[in-house]
Design a protein around this motif. Structure first.
Motif, PDB file in Angstrom:
ATOM      1  N   VAL A  26     -14.714  21.405   2.922  1.00  0.00           N
ATOM      2  CA  VAL A  26     -14.461  20.268   2.039  1.00  0.00           C
ATOM      3  C   VAL A  26     -12.953  20.072   1.948  1.00  0.00           C
ATOM      4  O   VAL A  26     -12.227  21.007   1.637  1.00  0.00           O
ATOM      5  CB  VAL A  26     -15.051  20.509   0.627  1.00  0.00           C
ATOM      6  CG1 VAL A  26     -14.679  19.373  -0.306  1.00  0.00           C
ATOM      7  CG2 VAL A  26     -16.551  20.679   0.708  1.00  0.00           C
ATOM      8  N   PRO A  27     -12.468  18.890   2.245  1.00  0.00           N
ATOM      9  CA  PRO A  27     -11.024  18.671   2.224  1.00  0.00           C
ATOM     10  C   PRO A  27     -10.431  18.828   0.826  1.00  0.00           C
ATOM     11  O   PRO A  27     -11.057  18.495  -0.170  1.00  0.00           O
ATOM     12  CB  PRO A  27     -10.862  17.238   2.711  1.00  0.00           C
ATOM     13  CG  PRO A  27     -12.208  16.657   2.834  1.00  0.00           C
ATOM     14  CD  PRO A  27     -13.221  17.714   2.614  1.00  0.00           C
ATOM     15  N   ASP A  28      -9.228  19.349   0.785  1.00  0.00           N
ATOM     16  CA  ASP A  28      -8.437  19.469  -0.433  1.00  0.00           C
ATOM     17  C   ASP A  28      -7.610  18.192  -0.501  1.00  0.00           C
ATOM     18  O   ASP A  28      -6.624  18.047   0.211  1.00  0.00           O
ATOM     19  CB  ASP A  28      -7.563  20.716  -0.317  1.00  0.00           C
ATOM     20  CG  ASP A  28      -6.559  20.858  -1.425  1.00  0.00           C
ATOM     21  OD1 ASP A  28      -6.403  19.925  -2.232  1.00  0.00           O
ATOM     22  OD2 ASP A  28      -5.915  21.913  -1.490  1.00  0.00           O
ATOM     23  N   VAL A  29      -8.055  17.227  -1.315  1.00  0.00           N
ATOM     24  CA  VAL A  29      -7.477  15.884  -1.280  1.00  0.00           C
ATOM     25  C   VAL A  29      -6.583  15.633  -2.491  1.00  0.00           C
ATOM     26  O   VAL A  29      -6.979  15.855  -3.625  1.00  0.00           O
ATOM     27  CB  VAL A  29      -8.607  14.818  -1.235  1.00  0.00           C
ATOM     28  CG1 VAL A  29      -8.016  13.424  -1.151  1.00  0.00           C
ATOM     29  CG2 VAL A  29      -9.552  15.078  -0.077  1.00  0.00           C
ATOM     30  N   ARG A  30      -5.393  15.151  -2.202  1.00  0.00           N
ATOM     31  CA  ARG A  30      -4.470  14.649  -3.218  1.00  0.00           C
ATOM     32  C   ARG A  30      -3.924  13.340  -2.651  1.00  0.00           C
ATOM     33  O   ARG A  30      -3.047  13.352  -1.809  1.00  0.00           O
ATOM     34  CB  ARG A  30      -3.336  15.632  -3.461  1.00  0.00           C
ATOM     35  CG  ARG A  30      -3.753  16.873  -4.185  1.00  0.00           C
ATOM     36  CD  ARG A  30      -2.560  17.820  -4.372  1.00  0.00           C
ATOM     37  NE  ARG A  30      -2.970  19.044  -5.019  1.00  0.00           N
ATOM     38  CZ  ARG A  30      -3.385  20.131  -4.387  1.00  0.00           C
ATOM     39  NH1 ARG A  30      -3.450  20.153  -3.080  1.00  0.00           N
ATOM     40  NH2 ARG A  30      -3.742  21.204  -5.063  1.00  0.00           N
ATOM     41  N   GLU A  31      -4.491  12.250  -3.107  1.00  0.00           N
ATOM     42  CA  GLU A  31      -4.142  10.931  -2.553  1.00  0.00           C
ATOM     43  C   GLU A  31      -3.865   9.941  -3.669  1.00  0.00           C
ATOM     44  O   GLU A  31      -4.384  10.069  -4.772  1.00  0.00           O
ATOM     45  CB  GLU A  31      -5.301  10.360  -1.717  1.00  0.00           C
ATOM     46  CG  GLU A  31      -5.676  11.143  -0.508  1.00  0.00           C
ATOM     47  CD  GLU A  31      -4.689  10.996   0.640  1.00  0.00           C
ATOM     48  OE1 GLU A  31      -3.803  10.123   0.597  1.00  0.00           O
ATOM     49  OE2 GLU A  31      -4.815  11.776   1.586  1.00  0.00           O
ATOM     50  N   GLN A  32      -3.083   8.961  -3.330  1.00  0.00           N
ATOM     51  CA  GLN A  32      -2.915   7.804  -4.193  1.00  0.00           C
ATOM     52  C   GLN A  32      -2.827   6.582  -3.286  1.00  0.00           C
ATOM     53  O   GLN A  32      -1.981   6.523  -2.397  1.00  0.00           O
ATOM     54  CB  GLN A  32      -1.661   7.901  -5.050  1.00  0.00           C
ATOM     55  CG  GLN A  32      -1.544   6.746  -6.015  1.00  0.00           C
ATOM     56  CD  GLN A  32      -0.318   6.866  -6.889  1.00  0.00           C
ATOM     57  OE1 GLN A  32       0.796   6.789  -6.389  1.00  0.00           O
ATOM     58  NE2 GLN A  32      -0.529   7.057  -8.167  1.00  0.00           N
ATOM     59  N   LEU A  53       0.843  -1.188   0.000  1.00  0.00           N
ATOM     60  CA  LEU A  53       0.000   0.000   0.000  1.00  0.00           C
ATOM     61  C   LEU A  53       0.875   1.232   0.000  1.00  0.00           C
ATOM     62  O   LEU A  53       1.804   1.337   0.789  1.00  0.00           O
ATOM     63  CB  LEU A  53      -0.905   0.009   1.241  1.00  0.00           C
ATOM     64  CG  LEU A  53      -1.794   1.223   1.414  1.00  0.00           C
ATOM     65  CD1 LEU A  53      -2.938   1.169   0.418  1.00  0.00           C
ATOM     66  CD2 LEU A  53      -2.337   1.295   2.823  1.00  0.00           C
ATOM     67  N   ARG A  54       0.588   2.170  -0.897  1.00  0.00           N
ATOM     68  CA  ARG A  54       1.287   3.445  -0.924  1.00  0.00           C
ATOM     69  C   ARG A  54       0.255   4.558  -0.931  1.00  0.00           C
ATOM     70  O   ARG A  54      -0.727   4.495  -1.647  1.00  0.00           O
ATOM     71  CB  ARG A  54       2.149   3.571  -2.178  1.00  0.00           C
ATOM     72  CG  ARG A  54       3.426   2.772  -2.082  1.00  0.00           C
ATOM     73  CD  ARG A  54       4.236   2.962  -3.311  1.00  0.00           C
ATOM     74  NE  ARG A  54       3.979   1.764  -4.113  1.00  0.00           N
ATOM     75  CZ  ARG A  54       4.190   1.670  -5.396  1.00  0.00           C
ATOM     76  NH1 ARG A  54       4.635   2.680  -6.064  1.00  0.00           N
ATOM     77  NH2 ARG A  54       3.940   0.566  -6.038  1.00  0.00           N
ATOM     78  N   VAL A  55       0.498   5.593  -0.128  1.00  0.00           N
ATOM     79  CA  VAL A  55      -0.429   6.723  -0.052  1.00  0.00           C
ATOM     80  C   VAL A  55       0.375   8.007  -0.043  1.00  0.00           C
ATOM     81  O   VAL A  55       1.375   8.115   0.653  1.00  0.00           O
ATOM     82  CB  VAL A  55      -1.284   6.667   1.244  1.00  0.00           C
ATOM     83  CG1 VAL A  55      -2.237   7.840   1.299  1.00  0.00           C
ATOM     84  CG2 VAL A  55      -2.047   5.370   1.332  1.00  0.00           C
ATOM     85  N   ARG A  56      -0.074   8.989  -0.817  1.00  0.00           N
ATOM     86  CA  ARG A  56       0.497  10.329  -0.735  1.00  0.00           C
ATOM     87  C   ARG A  56      -0.333  11.127   0.250  1.00  0.00           C
ATOM     88  O   ARG A  56      -1.540  10.986   0.309  1.00  0.00           O
ATOM     89  CB  ARG A  56       0.481  11.016  -2.100  1.00  0.00           C
ATOM     90  CG  ARG A  56       1.509  10.435  -3.041  1.00  0.00           C
ATOM     91  CD  ARG A  56       1.586  11.235  -4.291  1.00  0.00           C
ATOM     92  NE  ARG A  56       0.282  11.187  -4.953  1.00  0.00           N
ATOM     93  CZ  ARG A  56       0.032  11.782  -6.099  1.00  0.00           C
ATOM     94  NH1 ARG A  56       0.943  12.474  -6.690  1.00  0.00           N
ATOM     95  NH2 ARG A  56      -1.151  11.702  -6.651  1.00  0.00           N
TER      96      ARG A  56
END
Length: 147
Positions: A30-36, A17-20
């Motif tokens: 509203v969250p500012d989301v940048r995920e992987q 599992l990898r997450v940014r």
């Protein structure tokens, strides 16, 4: 049909599992989301990318696919996303919670489903974000509708 992430093979092999890390929040809450998120094991590969629409990182082909248009409330979309990508997010509950909040607070989510033998791609737009969920099941894996 899609493989059940709780099947025997998936439990036998530890997933990767990898997450940014997530960004900040809008003034609206509203969250500012940048995920992987990435889950890869013997039975399944799941990749979830989330970014701000303004980033231009992910294309959302809504106009090019009118026959695939689906509109749904955020809570319904979150349930669908969880069904196909929940296991990839379970190891990072804090990041998953931010993602879930971003989706569920959306009044309306635009969703496109693309399905080809053993592969599913879900594209969605909500709360100024683009979401891409890609899921591939390994050939020969026991298939079910649960997930």
């Amino acid at each position: 049909t899609w493989g059940d992430d709780e099947d025997h093979e998936a439990r036998q092999e530890r997933p990767t599992l990898r997450v940014r890390k997530s960004g900040s929040c809008y003034a609206s809450g509203v969250p500012d989301v940048r995920e992987q998120f990435l889950l890869k094991n013997k039975a399944t590969e799941v990749k979830v990318d989330v970014c701000l629409e303004a980033d231009g990182t992910l294309d959302f082909p809504w106009d090019a696919n009118p026959d695939r248009h689906q509109l749904m409330p955020g809570k319904q979309a979150a349930q669908i996303f969880s069904k196909f990508a929940g296991t990839a997010m379970m190891s990072r509950p804090e990041a998953a919670s931010v993602f879930n909040r971003m989706v569920t607070t959306s009044e309306q989510v635009q969703v496109l489903f693309f399905k080809e033998s053993g592969e599913l791609t879900i594209m969605a737009r909500c709360n100024k974000h683009i979401i891409r969920i890609y899921r591939k099941n390994t050939p020969g894996m026991v298939q079910s509708n649960s997930g």
